[in-house]
Design a protein around this motif. Sequence first.
Motif, PDB file in Angstrom:
ATOM      1  N   TYR A   1     -38.883 -13.023  18.591  1.00  0.00           N
ATOM      2  CA  TYR A   1     -39.967 -13.978  18.849  1.00  0.00           C
ATOM      3  C   TYR A   1     -39.568 -15.008  19.896  1.00  0.00           C
ATOM      4  N   ASP A   2     -39.825 -16.292  19.617  1.00  0.00           N
ATOM      5  CA  ASP A   2     -39.525 -17.314  20.608  1.00  0.00           C
ATOM      6  C   ASP A   2     -38.036 -17.639  20.677  1.00  0.00           C
ATOM      7  N   GLY A   3     -37.216 -16.933  19.927  1.00  0.00           N
ATOM      8  CA  GLY A   3     -35.766 -17.058  20.047  1.00  0.00           C
ATOM      9  C   GLY A   3     -35.127 -15.868  20.737  1.00  0.00           C
ATOM     10  N   SER A   4     -35.929 -14.994  21.348  1.00  0.00           N
ATOM     11  CA  SER A   4     -35.405 -13.756  21.920  1.00  0.00           C
ATOM     12  C   SER A   4     -34.451 -13.998  23.079  1.00  0.00           C
ATOM     13  N   GLY A   5     -34.729 -14.985  23.908  1.00  0.00           N
ATOM     14  CA  GLY A   5     -33.834 -15.272  25.030  1.00  0.00           C
ATOM     15  C   GLY A   5     -32.472 -15.739  24.549  1.00  0.00           C
ATOM     16  N   ARG A   6     -32.468 -16.644  23.585  1.00  0.00           N
ATOM     17  CA  ARG A   6     -31.199 -17.131  23.037  1.00  0.00           C
ATOM     18  C   ARG A   6     -30.441 -16.004  22.346  1.00  0.00           C
ATOM     19  N   TRP A   7     -31.178 -15.135  21.642  1.00  0.00           N
ATOM     20  CA  TRP A   7     -30.548 -14.007  20.975  1.00  0.00           C
ATOM     21  C   TRP A   7     -29.848 -13.092  21.978  1.00  0.00           C
TER      22      TRP A   7
END
Length: 312
Positions: free
Chosen positions: A243-249
């Motif tokens: 979701y909105d944490g995909s880049g950080r992941w």
Amino acid sequence: MTRSVDAHGYDLDDLRERVLDEHGGTVDDSIPQLRDADPDLCGVALALADGTVRASAQGDVPFSVQSAVKPFLFALALLDTGGDALDLIGIEPTGEAFDAIKLETGTGRPPNPMVNAGALLTAALVDGGDVASRDARILRGLSAFAGQELEVDEGVARSEHLLGDRNHALAHLMRAEGTLSISADDAVAVYARACAVLVDARALAVMGATLACGGVNPVTGERVVPVDVARDVVSVMATCGVYDGSGRWMRSVGVPAKSSVSGAIVLSVPGVLGVAVVSPPLDEQGTSVRGRLACEALSADLDLHVFGSRAA
């Protein structure tokens, strides 16, 4: 290209022990069955391309798959529509919550298949003339991914259907936009039962490995989906799966993954392995706190980051 990663001797119980002292996060309370989940549950499993499956303690504890089902629904929709699902669902990340009441401007399409709107539509696109036949098709497909017969937790399915107000809202919105061809209630019912399928970390790791192996289940040898379908699904997992944490992941773990409100995370390392972690307490993005830590450690230990140097 197949990468050389030797995970046969990797100590999954040690990995589990390293994250057990983390007590952050909150168990999801959207339905009673999730609210009552054991916050101390923590299991890890991996499935290798040669068919080896290994798990830590609690790797055989069952749980409802919840949102970790989304990549596999997308795969079945791509297969059953001959790829036409790509014209009906976007593939761009949203930067918003998984259940945001939002469709693409101008098209009325869900933004991607990893958010709830997209999963409602992919579940409705699998073969079947009614709810029962779509349910049966999805269960057969998920069982093929897992390499074993899976079952639905009927109590979880009822709760998901009755209490999924935002899913009902999304389905009605897609009906109004002409995106969804079946009734809103039928779409929610099919998706609710898909989320209620019971797996354990071992089964979910094999499901991730089937995608990682180009659509071939490494345990059974069965081709479940074509290689291009597996490629498309793993690609969208990389950009949208957390979701909105995909880049950080992707920066910290560097492995395509899909998170879930049950505390499960499924990972697919193309050509190498599948991984599953389950631990119910979640962070603000709806990702397992211990699961994220375990995935970061596993990726570092085995040099799995898809953009890593992997020095000789």
